[in-house]
Structure formats: structure tokens, C-alpha cells
Write an enzyme that holds these catalytic residues in place. Structure first.
Site, PDB file in Angstrom:
ATOM      1  N   GLY A 136       0.734  -1.361  -0.057  1.00  0.00           N
ATOM      2  CA  GLY A 136       0.064  -0.084  -0.016  1.00  0.00           C
ATOM      3  C   GLY A 136       0.920   1.425  -0.031  1.00  0.00           C
ATOM      4  O   GLY A 136       1.152   1.793   1.133  1.00  0.00           O
ATOM      5  N   TYR A 137       1.231   1.707  -1.294  1.00  0.00           N
ATOM      6  CA  TYR A 137       2.106   2.727  -1.190  1.00  0.00           C
ATOM      7  C   TYR A 137       1.391   4.110  -1.898  1.00  0.00           C
ATOM      8  O   TYR A 137       1.072   5.119  -1.285  1.00  0.00           O
ATOM      9  CB  TYR A 137       3.447   2.461  -2.232  1.00  0.00           C
ATOM     10  N   SER A 138       1.028   4.036  -3.417  1.00  0.00           N
ATOM     11  CA  SER A 138       0.635   5.171  -4.041  1.00  0.00           C
ATOM     12  C   SER A 138      -0.939   5.329  -3.643  1.00  0.00           C
ATOM     13  O   SER A 138      -1.604   4.622  -2.744  1.00  0.00           O
ATOM     14  CB  SER A 138       0.323   4.868  -5.412  1.00  0.00           C
ATOM     15  N   GLU A 259      12.298  -2.922  -5.810  1.00  0.00           N
ATOM     16  CA  GLU A 259      11.112  -2.897  -6.634  1.00  0.00           C
ATOM     17  C   GLU A 259      11.610  -2.349  -8.049  1.00  0.00           C
ATOM     18  O   GLU A 259      11.280  -3.077  -9.100  1.00  0.00           O
ATOM     19  CB  GLU A 259       9.937  -2.201  -6.091  1.00  0.00           C
ATOM     20  N   GLU A 382      10.386   9.762 -15.571  1.00  0.00           N
ATOM     21  CA  GLU A 382      10.974  11.170 -15.348  1.00  0.00           C
ATOM     22  C   GLU A 382      11.504  11.302 -13.759  1.00  0.00           C
ATOM     23  O   GLU A 382      12.511  11.938 -13.420  1.00  0.00           O
ATOM     24  CB  GLU A 382       9.640  12.298 -15.039  1.00  0.00           C
TER      25      GLU A 382
END
Lengths: 398, 373
Positions: A136-138, A259, A382
């Protein structure tokens, strides 16, 4: 032969005969597909008795996590031994016994930052495939700006009260537990108020909703936390924060490195093991006579070979202790951008056949669309370039 | 398989080479050579020979240091960083490899720096050995060489020439070629300077019935490409290494400028439009470095299977160098276009180096062939 090399060859023959004895015949030389992967977990439905048997035999020897220490369910292998082990698995045509975010991501983070009690409890569950984890990151407002996470965990004395939303949580609907970045201090600068929290997906107030991608069905979900109570110390006496409270960004960064290397290395193993030349040669006669396509194919092939050599070189560097923190950003950026070009080429080469869902080239179209996420997930291209320009080139901040 | 990382000895060789070249052959030296109208400095080459560079591929029995192709690549790469002009590729790499089985006295003279060579192979604007039309007709006990060669690197200054000529077959056929080793002053041979943009020595050479004997033949008569093949691979790999070093040098200059130059009241390196382009170039240079290290490894370990590794390195290096120098001039702005500034030297050498012994398309084609399409 040196003593060391002799030991390694004895080790190889021990491993080879063990695989020969333990691997069920019907698992040999099967193509790796989404359906053949063993993910494990409380609700896991084994594809076959053989899949269960293979997982159990491997897990009891620590072979699902060859490099982890034996006391945590690993095999305690050295790098060289692990390499031999993987080579022998490949030689026997054996599937990887278990794949999971627990093995790839949470485990390395716990090994680096977890308490002894956390390691002793969670790691063996991962190596046995008992608990399936998701990440659960973004969040909707924290993509490239990951440190902007707004999901908050309020200190309520004996528990954290979690509210907020995560997005792009792969397999959240199938996972048993989630490791999540949550904000535990709203006053602190954004990197300094984040904690790395372990949450049981069966807790009251946790819901998930799958997301459909341009490539069709996908493992991605949205995950919602609505007044979810997470005990500070749970019934078996374990803390649920990994590392220190408000220092979760350190854990997050460590894990992102793993990751990124994983995503960046994903360009290998396409085309069912066939080379690009073989694959293109198997298509419509004359496809390689198209000068534009041929030029594109040559360029992609050159870059594929050079990128594989770069992975090898960086692996050697890391194994000899010359690893550099920026390596994952470079490998991720170059690997994923190349993978997108490879799939554009394959789509051009297969023409209208390739544009068909489940046409003569199977899931090629869905794979092509899925590659577009490679340069977004785990940090966009980016962001990788930002990291490189600051950390490697030492260019000033804007 | 051997690791792609340099050994401790190779690391020391690189450090030593870098220190020496920074002091003795900075880019300024190239400018001075050009302004004095000479391609390279014989004194510098003697010093390099004393350090064992000229004999890097010469067997120890012939007085060489025999450090191998990885070491030759490291030296070429470091010379690329400062654009050091020497006969290294022509003599120490190409000729030393082609003559490795030959009489020791010539190898010894290459190794000591007293004897320089040039390879005369191209006849048109593109490298294409099989298209050799120059003839070596049987005459008496020997041969008579007639035809024209061009783009002969170090051709005006070399003491001896390796010349590929046709003893049988027709242009386009890989068979029927023979490699000759002759002194550059032989009767009937005229050399004309070919003033290339990189200010190095290149020559056009005319052969009007130049006489050669059987003793001048390297390898077998009609087996010239087989005799030359390993040398071409070695030369191409070393040129690729030089281009990789050139990219590193041009990039360092550019990255430095991004940290110095101010516009709109800030350092231009703070602009993301430039940061991302610079970071991309750095990534391309890293990936090319892997292909260079691999070419050296394969040439040392399994030289008979080196075509793919060498062409991969040359193709990548040519492409990367072109990107780096183009972006280098652009990011420097107007000053990058001036002759007072060194970036132009990098751009001009990159153009010539990319062409020499096969351009991007030539080597991409060899990669495609090796990879089955």
C-alpha cells in the site's frame, strides 16, 4: 579446481539430486504463465496437488527464500550457492515454488528494519506461503510525489486509527495483509511524518475495488481504510510499525530499490525463450525485408543485448561490494523504456494478428498495453531521471 | 565466464593512463598539433611505448607487455577521454594483431614504438573489405599491386602498410583477397593527405604496379580476410572503446558547464529540461560501457567468436558518441560552436571514429546476422 569451487560443485550435485527426487513430474518444463504461478496465502487454491507438494517440499528446506537466514525460514545460501540453486532449477525445468510480494519486498524490508520478534513471526509465514501480502504505497494524490501520502494513522493510545485510500495495490483483493505507508505526524515535513505499518486485510473497515486497465483485466485495486483499528501491540505481543514511528520513508526507499530492479529487469524472458530473430523469422515471410521494421529490430536487439550486459555488470558490482544506490534508477529507466520499444516492435511485426485480443499471438496485445505501465510504476521514468541528475550528476535542485 | 568488472591490475592501468594523459596529452595538445600541422607527436608516442602501451598486444617473447584486449580497450578509452592522437589503433592494435604470428623483429619494433603501421583496406566512402577491387596480379615470382586506397588512418606517417588486395575473384567476393605487408616508400606508391575533420592523419594511397614478393604476404594467398579478421575485430573494439572514452570526456565537459553557466539568474543545470537530457546521456554511456567491457572480455577469452561482441560494442559506441557530442554542443549554446572551445574537437573525432572500420549500419548488420535475422 580451488577448494571453494570444489565445494560448490558438490553443492550443485546435492541440489540436483534433491530436485530430481522432490519435483513432481507434471510440473517439469511447463511454461510460466499467470495461471501457473504459485502465490500462496490463506485463501490460495492450489492448481494441483503437485503444486502444493512442490511448495511444501521447498519450504521445509528453506528453498522458497534461498538467501534468507535459516532461522527465518530461508536456506542461508551464499550468493554463489543461490546462483547454483537457480541454475539447477532451470536445468530441471522446475517452476519457482512460490512468488510473492512478501518474498520480493516485505521480507527484505523486515530483514533490514524489522524487530527480532517481527522477523521471527512474519518471515517464516512468508517462506511457507501461508500469508499473502500486498503493498500500500500510492494514493490518488501521491503518485510520483509518493512522500505526499495522506492516509493517516492517528495515535489513539493502544491503537492506530487508519483512514484514507490507496491505489494501484496489486492483488489487494487476494491478499491477507498489507504493508502500507501512512502519515503518523501531520505537522512534520512530509518525509518525516510517515510510518511503515502492517495491517490485517480482514480488519473491519478495509475494502478493495479492482481497477480495469487499458490492457483489460488487471491485478490492480483501490484499497479503502475507514476507521480501521490497528493495535500498537497485537494479541501475540508484536508491534505493527516496521522501523521507527515517523521514519517509514527510510523503509519505503529501501524497498523501492528492490522493486525498481525487479521492474527494470523485466525485459528478459519474452517470446517464450525465443530470440527476437527467431520470432520475427517465424512470422509472415518478408517481414524482415521491410526496411523500416528491420532497422527498428536491429536497434532494439542491440539495446537488448547491451542492457543485459549492463544488468550483469551491475550485479557483479553489487556482489563485489561496489554497489551504487543510483543503480536501480538507471536500470529501471533503461530497462522499462526498452521494454516498451520491444513491444511496439512486436506489435508492428505481427500486424493485424497482433492487434487482436487473444488472436494468433495469444495475449500479446494485452502484454503490449501492460508494458506502458512499466515506466510509471515503482517511480516514473521522469522521477528516475530526477534521481540520477541529482545523485549522480550533482545538478542543483530546481 | 570472466567478470565484466576490471581486475585490480586493470584498475591501476586505467588510473595510471588517466594521470599520464591528463598531464601529457590533454585536449589542448590536439589543438597544438593541429595548429602546427602535424597529426601526432612522436615524442608522446615514444613515452607511451616506454610504458608498454605500444606493445600491449605484442607477445612478451617479442618484447611486448602482452596485456590483452581488455587492457588495450582501457588505454583506447582513456585516450578517447582527452582525444590523444597517436598511432595506437593502427600500430599497437591492428598491426600487432595481424602480425602476431609473424617474425619477431617487426613485432619488437612495433612494441618499442620505432615502427608504425597503417591499414590500407577501404576503397570507397564506406568500409567494405569484400568489395576490394585493388588487384595484386601475379608477376614473375611475386605480385604487382595496382589500385587506390582511401581513409587510411595514420597512412601519411606510417613506416609500413598492411594492404588488402585481390589476387582472385571479383569485387564483392570475400574469397580471393590477400594481405600484404610492405614498406610505405616502395616504388610506385604515392600518398596524399586526406584532410579529415578530426585533424588526424588520414591518407589516400595510389598503387601503380607496386611490386611485392611472397615474403610480403601475411597469412595465405587468397586468404587475406581470414588473416585480417582478428585484427579488424581488435581494431573495431579499440575504436569502440575510444568512442566510449570520447563520450565520457565530452559528457564530463557538458555536465561541468551545466553547473557553471548562469542564465535567468540561475545555474542552467537547475532546469529540468536539461537535467533529464543529461541524465539520459549518462545512462546511455553506462550501457555502452558494458558492451565495451564485454568486447574486451570476448576478444581475450574466445577470440574466434568475437564478431557479435565487437559489432555490438562499435554500434552502441558510435550511436552513443553521436548523441553525446550533439547534445554537448547544444547544451553549451553558442560557445560550443566556437573553435576556441574544445567541444567541437569531440564532435569531429566522433564523426570520423564512427565511420572508421565500419559505421553503425555495418555493425548493426553484423549483429543482426549473428542473431539470426
Amino acid at each position: 579446481m580451488s577448494e571453494e569451487a570444489g565445494d560448490l560443485e558438490r553443492f550443485r550435485s546435492t541440489i540436483a539430486s534433491w530436485i530430481h527426487e522432490a519435483l513432481p513430474e507434471d510440473l517439469r518444463n511447463q511454461p510460466r504463465t499467470e495461471d501457473s504461478i504459485c502465490w500462496g496465502g490463506k485463501r490460495w487454491q492450489f492448481r494441483s496437488e503437485s503444486q502444493r507438494h512442490w511448495l511444501e517440499r521447498c519450504a521445509e528446506r528453506g528453498f522458497t527464500a534461498p538467501r534468507w537466514p535459516e532461522q527465518y525460514g530461508g536456506a542461508g545460501f551464499t550468493r554463489a550457492q543461490e546462483k547454483v540453486f537457480r541454475e539447477e532449477l532451470a536445468r530441471a525445468g522446475a517452476p519457482t515454488p512460490l512468488e510473492s510480494f512478501g518474498l520480493w519486498m516485505l521480507g527484505p524490508a523486515l530483514l533490514a528494519f524489522g524487530s527480532e520478534a517481527q522477523k521471527a513471526h512474519y518471515l517464516p509465514q512468508i517462506t511457507r506461503g501461508e500469508i499473502r501480502w500486498c503493498q500500500g504505497y500510492s494514493e490518488p494524490g501521491a503518485g510520483s510525489d509518493l512522500a505526499n501520502v495522506q492516509t493517516r494513522a492517528e495515535d489513539r493510545g493502544d491503537h492506530w486509527l487508519v483512514n484514507g485510500q490507496k491505489i494501484w495495490t496489486s492483488y489487494a483483493d487476494k491478499a491477507d495483509w498489507i504493508f502500507a505507508l501512512v502519515r503518523t505526524d501531520r505537522e512534520a515535513p512530509k518525509h518525516k511524518g510517515i510510518s511503515f505499518l502492517l495491517i490485517d486485510m480482514e480488519s473491519e473497515g478495509v475494502t478493495t475495488r479492482p481497477i480495469r486497465l487499458i490492457s483489460g483485466k488487471s491485478p490492480f485495486c483501490e484499497t479503502f481504510f475507514d476507521n480501521v483499528k490497528v493495535p500498537k501491540v497485537d494479541a501475540i505481543g508484536l508491534g505493527r510499525v516496521v522501523g521507527e514511528v515517523n521514519r517509514g520513508w527510510d523503509v519505503a526507499k529501501h524497498l523501492l530499490t528492490h522493486e525498481r530492479e525487479m521492474i527494470g529487469g523485466g525485459a528478459r524472458g519474452l517470446l517464450g525463450g525465443r530470440s527476437l530473430g527467431d520470432f520475427l523469422g517465424s512470422l509472415d515471410e518478408g517481414i524482415l525485408d521491410d526496411p523500416a521494421l528491420r532497422a527498428e529490430a536491429m536497434e532494439v536487439e542491440i539495446d537488448t543485448l547491451a542492457t543485459a550486459l549492463t544488468l550483469e555488470r551491475y550485479k557483479d558490482m553489487s556482489e563485489s561490494g561496489q554497489g551504487a544506490g543510483h543503480a536501480s534508477a538507471m536500470l529501471k529507466y533503461m530497462g522499462t523504456e526498452l521494454n516498451k520499444r520491444r513491444y511496439e516492435l512486436l506489435m508492428s511485426a505481427t500486424g493485424s494478428d497482433g492487434a487482436e485480443w487473444d488472436g494468433p499471438h495469444g495475449g500479446l496485445a494485452a502484454e503490449w498495453l501492460r508494458t506502458k505501465a512499466n515506466s510509471i510504476e515503482g517511480g516514473t521514468s521522469e522521477i528516475m531521471l530526477d534521481i540520477l541528475s541529482k545523485r549522480v550528476l550533482g545538478l542543483p535542485s530546481a | 565466464m570472466t567478470s565484466l568488472l576490471p581486475t585490480e591490475d586493470e584498475g591501476m592501468l586505467r588510473d595510471m593512463a588517466r594521470g599520464f594523459l591528463d598531464d601529457s596529452a590533454p585536449v589542448r595538445a590536439l589543438r597544438e598539433n593541429r595548429d602546427r600541422g602535424r597529426a601526432w607527436d612522436p615524442g608522446l608516442w615514444r613515452e607511451m611505448a616506454q610504458m608498454g602501451w605500444a606493445g600491449v598486444l605484442v607477445p612478451e617473447a617479442a618484447g611486448g607487455s602482452d596485456m590483452g584486449h581488455r587492457a588495450a580497450g582501457i588505454l583506447a578509452e582513456e585516450m578517447g577521454v582527452t582525444l590523444a592522437a597517436t598511432p595506437f589503433l593502427s600500430s599497437a592494435v591492428l598491426a600487432a594483431t595481424a602480425l602476431r604470428g609473424a617474425a619477431h623483429d617487426r613485432l619488437a619494433a612495433i612494441s618499442s614504438g620505432e615502427l608504425t603501421y597503417a591499414l590500407a583496406v577501404d576503397e570507397g566512402a564506406k568500409h567494405a573489405p569484400a568489395r576490394t577491387a585493388m588487384t595484386a596480379e601475379a608477376a614473375g615470382n611475386g605480385f604487382r599491386l595496382t589500385g587506390r586506397k582511401c581513409f587510411v588512418a595514420d597512412g601519411s606517417s606510417a613506416d609500413r602498410l598492411l594492404v588488402l588486395a585481390r589476387t582472385a575473384g571479383r569485387p564483392g567476393e570475400a574469397q580471393g583477397l590477400t594481405l600484404f605487408d610492405i614498406e610505405a616508400g616502395r616504388a610506385g606508391l604515392t600518398r596524399q593527405v586526406q584532410a579529415t575533420v578530426d585533424s588526424r592523419d588520414h591518407a589516400r594511397i595510389e598503387f601503380a604496379g607496386v611490386e611485392a614478393t611472397g615474403a610480403d604476404v601475411v597469412g595465405e594467398v587468397d586468404g587475406g580476410l581470414a588473416a585480417l579478421g582478428p585484427a579488424l575485430n581488435a581494431g573495431q573494439a579499440a575504436m569502440a572503446a575510444e568512442l566510449a572514452g570520447l563520450s565520457t570526456g565530452a559528457f564530463a565537459m557538458t555536465a561541468g558547464y551545466l553547473k557553471e553557466r548562469k542564465q535567468f539568474g540561475r545555474t542552467i543545470g537547475a532546469f529540468q529540461a536539461l537535467q533529464h537530457r543529461a541524465a539520459h546521456l549518462w545512462c546511455e554511456i553506462e550501457v555502452t560501457a558494458s558492451a565495451i567491457a564485454n568486447a574486451g572480455r570476448v576478444l581475450d577469452d574466445t577470440p574466434d567468436e568475437a564478431d557479435l561482441a565487437v559489432s555490438l560494442a562499435k554500434a552502441r559506441a558510435a550511436r552513443t558518441a553521436r548523441q553525446v557530442v550533439s547534445e554537448g554542443v547544444q547544451m553549451h549554446g553558442g560557445i560550443g560552436m566556437t573553435d576556441d572551445f574544445d567541444m567541437g574537437f569531440y564532435m569531429k573525432r566522433a564523426r570520423v571514429g564512427a565511420e572508421w572500420l565500419g559505421d553503425y549500419g555495418y555493425h548493426a548488420g553484423r549483429v543482426a546476422q549473428a542473431r539470426g535475422f
